[in-house]
Design a protein around this motif. Structure first.
Motif, short mmCIF file in Angstrom:
data_model
loop_
_atom_site.label_atom_id
_atom_site.label_comp_id
_atom_site.label_asym_id
_atom_site.label_seq_id
_atom_site.Cartn_x
_atom_site.Cartn_y
_atom_site.Cartn_z
N LEU A 22 -6.57 -67.47 18.66
CA LEU A 22 -8.03 -67.59 18.71
C LEU A 22 -8.54 -68.27 17.45
CD1 LEU A 22 -9.10 -64.09 20.10
CD2 LEU A 22 -9.08 -66.28 21.31
N ARG A 23 -9.58 -69.08 17.64
CA ARG A 23 -10.21 -69.76 16.51
C ARG A 23 -10.89 -68.73 15.61
NH1 ARG A 23 -15.16 -72.78 16.02
NH2 ARG A 23 -15.73 -71.92 18.04
N VAL A 24 -10.78 -68.93 14.32
CA VAL A 24 -11.39 -68.03 13.35
C VAL A 24 -12.85 -68.42 13.17
CG1 VAL A 24 -11.34 -67.20 10.96
CG2 VAL A 24 -9.19 -67.69 12.16
N THR A 25 -13.76 -67.49 13.51
CA THR A 25 -15.19 -67.71 13.31
C THR A 25 -15.77 -66.51 12.57
OG1 THR A 25 -15.88 -66.63 15.37
CG2 THR A 25 -15.34 -69.00 15.50
N GLY A 26 -16.92 -66.70 11.96
CA GLY A 26 -17.58 -65.61 11.24
C GLY A 26 -17.85 -64.41 12.12
N PRO A 27 -18.44 -64.59 13.31
CA PRO A 27 -18.69 -63.44 14.17
C PRO A 27 -17.42 -62.71 14.61
CG PRO A 27 -20.11 -65.25 14.81
CD PRO A 27 -19.13 -65.79 13.80
N ARG A 28 -16.38 -63.46 14.95
CA ARG A 28 -15.12 -62.81 15.34
C ARG A 28 -14.55 -62.00 14.18
NH1 ARG A 28 -12.19 -67.68 18.75
NH2 ARG A 28 -13.26 -67.24 20.71
N LEU A 29 -14.56 -62.57 12.98
CA LEU A 29 -14.08 -61.84 11.81
C LEU A 29 -14.87 -60.56 11.60
CD1 LEU A 29 -13.42 -64.60 9.14
CD2 LEU A 29 -11.75 -63.07 10.16
N GLU A 30 -16.19 -60.67 11.72
CA GLU A 30 -17.05 -59.51 11.49
C GLU A 30 -16.75 -58.39 12.49
OE1 GLU A 30 -19.27 -57.36 9.24
OE2 GLU A 30 -18.93 -59.46 8.78
N ILE A 31 -16.65 -58.74 13.76
CA ILE A 31 -16.38 -57.72 14.79
C ILE A 31 -15.02 -57.07 14.55
CG2 ILE A 31 -15.95 -57.36 17.26
CD1 ILE A 31 -18.92 -57.68 16.56
N LEU A 32 -14.00 -57.86 14.24
CA LEU A 32 -12.67 -57.29 13.97
C LEU A 32 -12.70 -56.38 12.74
CD1 LEU A 32 -9.93 -59.99 14.62
CD2 LEU A 32 -10.38 -57.90 15.88
N GLN A 33 -13.40 -56.78 11.71
CA GLN A 33 -13.46 -55.96 10.50
C GLN A 33 -14.22 -54.66 10.75
OE1 GLN A 33 -14.51 -59.51 7.87
NE2 GLN A 33 -13.36 -58.21 6.46
N ILE A 34 -15.25 -54.71 11.57
CA ILE A 34 -15.98 -53.49 11.91
C ILE A 34 -15.06 -52.55 12.68
CG2 ILE A 34 -17.85 -52.53 13.32
CD1 ILE A 34 -19.40 -55.19 12.62
N LEU A 35 -14.33 -53.08 13.66
CA LEU A 35 -13.41 -52.24 14.44
C LEU A 35 -12.26 -51.72 13.58
CD1 LEU A 35 -13.31 -54.19 17.81
CD2 LEU A 35 -14.26 -51.91 17.41
N ALA A 36 -11.87 -52.48 12.57
CA ALA A 36 -10.78 -52.05 11.70
C ALA A 36 -11.16 -50.80 10.91
CB ALA A 36 -10.38 -53.17 10.74
N GLY A 37 -12.45 -50.47 10.88
CA GLY A 37 -12.90 -49.25 10.22
C GLY A 37 -12.43 -47.99 10.93
N GLY A 38 -11.91 -48.13 12.15
CA GLY A 38 -11.29 -47.01 12.85
C GLY A 38 -12.17 -46.27 13.82
N GLU A 39 -13.44 -46.63 13.92
CA GLU A 39 -14.30 -45.95 14.87
C GLU A 39 -14.14 -46.54 16.26
OE1 GLU A 39 -18.39 -44.88 13.75
OE2 GLU A 39 -17.97 -46.02 11.92
N HIS A 40 -14.52 -45.75 17.26
CA HIS A 40 -14.58 -46.22 18.64
C HIS A 40 -16.04 -46.60 18.89
CE1 HIS A 40 -11.09 -43.56 18.50
NE2 HIS A 40 -10.61 -44.26 19.49
N LEU A 41 -16.30 -47.90 19.04
CA LEU A 41 -17.67 -48.37 19.11
C LEU A 41 -17.97 -49.08 20.43
CD1 LEU A 41 -17.90 -49.79 15.49
CD2 LEU A 41 -18.91 -47.66 16.34
#
Length: 145
Positions: A22-41
């Motif tokens: 997948l292409r690296v974009t700001g929004p994709r990075l942000e969503i992945l980093q938020i999910l990496a926090g471990g919460e179920h969102l």
């Protein structure tokens, strides 16, 4: 969190995207980093959290990103009856606990049942999932308190 830890999380998210093509974009990075926090969102929570840092982002864009993340195995989806589905980073197989009062989801390490040897003629079983249902500590405290 230290600057080094933030940079490391970002680098890890970049590598995850590249690993699945997948292409690296700001929004994709942000969503992945938020999910990496471990919460179920859910999508709404993800969108709101990402908007805090990015400014504008539509729920539709988040849905589209999650579809790509699901298709490539980056994230998993947990359906909660009566509540919106939640997403998490794909990790080692695990089970979940679901609060039947508020919809909170927690990861649970427990033994997953073995594939049945009888009772499903002609089936090809790919896996199983155990969901522990009950009330989370916050909901219990509000009822008992």
């Amino acid at each position: 969190m230290t600057r080094e830890a933030v940079a490391s999380e970002r680098d890890e998210a970049i590598q995850r995207l590249r690993d699945v093509g997948l292409r690296v974009t700001g929004p994709r990075l942000e969503i992945l980093q938020i999910l990496a926090g471990g919460e179920h969102l859910d999508v709404e929570s993800l969108t709101a959290a990402a908007r805090e840092r990015l400014g504008t982002l539509t729920s539709q864009a988040v849905y589209e990103m999650l579809r790509h993340f699901l298709d490539t195995g980056l994230v998993t989806k947990f359906d909660r009856p009566g509540w919106p589905a939640v997403f998490e980073i794909a990790d080692a197989p695990h089970n979940h606990a679901l609060c039947i009062s508020c919809g909170r989801v927690e990861n649970v390490e427990s033994t997953t049942p073995r594939k049945p040897t009888t009772g499903l003629p002609g089936w090809h079983v790919d896996g199983s999932e155990v969901v522990f249902k009950g009330q989370c500590p916050d909901c219990r405290a509000s009822i008992e308190g």
